[in-house]
Design an enzyme around this catalytic site. Structure first.
Site, PDB file in Angstrom:
ATOM      1  N   GLU A 114      -6.023  -3.879   7.578  1.00  0.00           N
ATOM      2  CA  GLU A 114      -6.428  -4.324   6.212  1.00  0.00           C
ATOM      3  C   GLU A 114      -7.923  -4.626   5.857  1.00  0.00           C
ATOM      4  OE1 GLU A 114      -3.792  -7.608   4.990  1.00  0.00           O
ATOM      5  OE2 GLU A 114      -2.011  -6.416   5.409  1.00  0.00           O
ATOM      6  N   GLU A 181      -2.706  -1.361  -2.427  1.00  0.00           N
ATOM      7  CA  GLU A 181      -1.533  -2.150  -2.768  1.00  0.00           C
ATOM      8  C   GLU A 181      -1.791  -3.144  -3.985  1.00  0.00           C
ATOM      9  OE1 GLU A 181       0.224  -4.004   0.622  1.00  0.00           O
ATOM     10  OE2 GLU A 181       1.541  -5.172  -0.719  1.00  0.00           O
TER      11      GLU A 181
HETATM   12  O1  KIV Z   1       3.345  -4.066   6.239  1.00  0.00           O
HETATM   13  C1  KIV Z   1       3.615  -3.019   5.382  1.00  0.00           C
HETATM   14  O2  KIV Z   1       4.885  -2.943   5.205  1.00  0.00           O
HETATM   15  C2  KIV Z   1       2.490  -2.661   4.534  1.00  0.00           C
HETATM   16  C3  KIV Z   1       3.039  -1.744   3.569  1.00  0.00           C
HETATM   17  C4  KIV Z   1       3.148  -2.742   2.074  1.00  0.00           C
HETATM   18  C5  KIV Z   1       1.542  -0.583   3.057  1.00  0.00           C
HETATM   19  O3  KIV Z   1       1.449  -2.873   4.896  1.00  0.00           O
END
Ligand code: KIV
Length: 256
Positions: A114, A181
């Site tokens: 991220e 997201e």
């Molecule tokens: O951890 C997860 O499920 C994610 C998705 C929301 C893309 O990062």
């Protein structure tokens, strides 16, 4: 059918919309794989969906490595993306590289991190080391304490510009696809048009090149789901009914 990889996912942009999802164990990974899901994310969303935490923050490398290994054992054709848990890449780039390598050795075909501009140098180092990276910008759940809750991002022009800059920085660093997201659908459409690599949206509208759904939402295993989710089954209800029929039949001497 050939196994999906970072090149085939990248090449699908503009040709085919990919419905991708999470899985956290070999059983559900096998079912998703047999159904033709091209990319399975072993998400740190296992924190909320499997391990019983309120957020993804407590998930650690041991949780991720063991789930990635299980999912990799369950699939034949799906690409397996291992999510890097909170703390596994914020602790210095050398440690981050070592943690990404652990996920690859456990069976991940790629890793997901991220962040945008602030992790671009690390993403470049990973891709140059041969580790395909799937980016993740917009609402990044590991920053929940910075946001003060899970809130849609990119609603002001300034924040939308910052997310666009994040996406471009991660693309320039070599990511083969980028998760968007919980951003406005118009912003997701602008970013999708601006990038050469596919966007994978979740709560980001219909214009992304691909979509994620968390497996527990898609299958209706959780009692409630975010409003953008489509529940394709109600397996939670089915499981509750099966458990209760079993308990009743044992009590009544019907089974065995
Ligand atoms: O951890 C997860 O499920 C994610 C998705 C929301 C893309 O990062």
């Amino acid at each position: 059918m050939k196994k999906w990889n970072s090149s085939t996912v990248r090449a699908a942009k503009g040709k085919m919309r990919l419905g991708c999802c999470t899985a956290y164990d070999a059983c559900f990974a096998r079912l998703a794989d047999e159904a033709g899901v091209p990319v399975i994310l072993v998400g740190d969303s296992m924190g909320n969906n499997v391990l019983g935490y309120e957020t993804t923050l407590p998930v650690n490398m041991e949780d991720s490595v063991s789930a990635v290994a299980a999912v990799a054992r369950g699939v034949k054709n799906a690409m397996v993306v291992g999510d890097m848990p909170f703390g596994s890449y914020q602790c210095g780039d050398d440690a981050a590289m070592a943690n990404a390598v652990r996920l690859v050795k456990a069976g991940a075909d790629a890793v997901k991190l991220e962040g945008g501009v602030r992790i671009a140098a690390l993403v470049r180092r990973m891709t140059e080391a041969g580790i395909p990276v799937l980016g993740h910008v917009g609402m990044t759940p590991q920053s929940v304490n910075e946001y003060g809750g899970f809130k849609k991002q990119g609603k002001t022009r300034e924040s939308a510009n910052a997310i666009m800059a994040d996406a471009k920085a991660i693309e320039a660093a070599g990511a083969f696809a980028i998760t968007l997201e919980c951003v406005p659908a118009e912003l997701a459409a602008e970013i999708t048009a601006a990038l050469k690599v596919p966007t994978v949206g979740i709560g980001a509208g219909p214009e992304c090149d691909a979509q994620w759904l968390v497996m527990h939402d898609l299958l209706g295993l959780n009692d409630s789901s975010p409003s953008f989710v489509k529940r394709y089954a109600e397996l939670g209800d089915a499981a509750r009914k099966a458990f209760s029929a079993y308990v009743r039949e044992v009590a009544e001497g019907v089974f065995p």
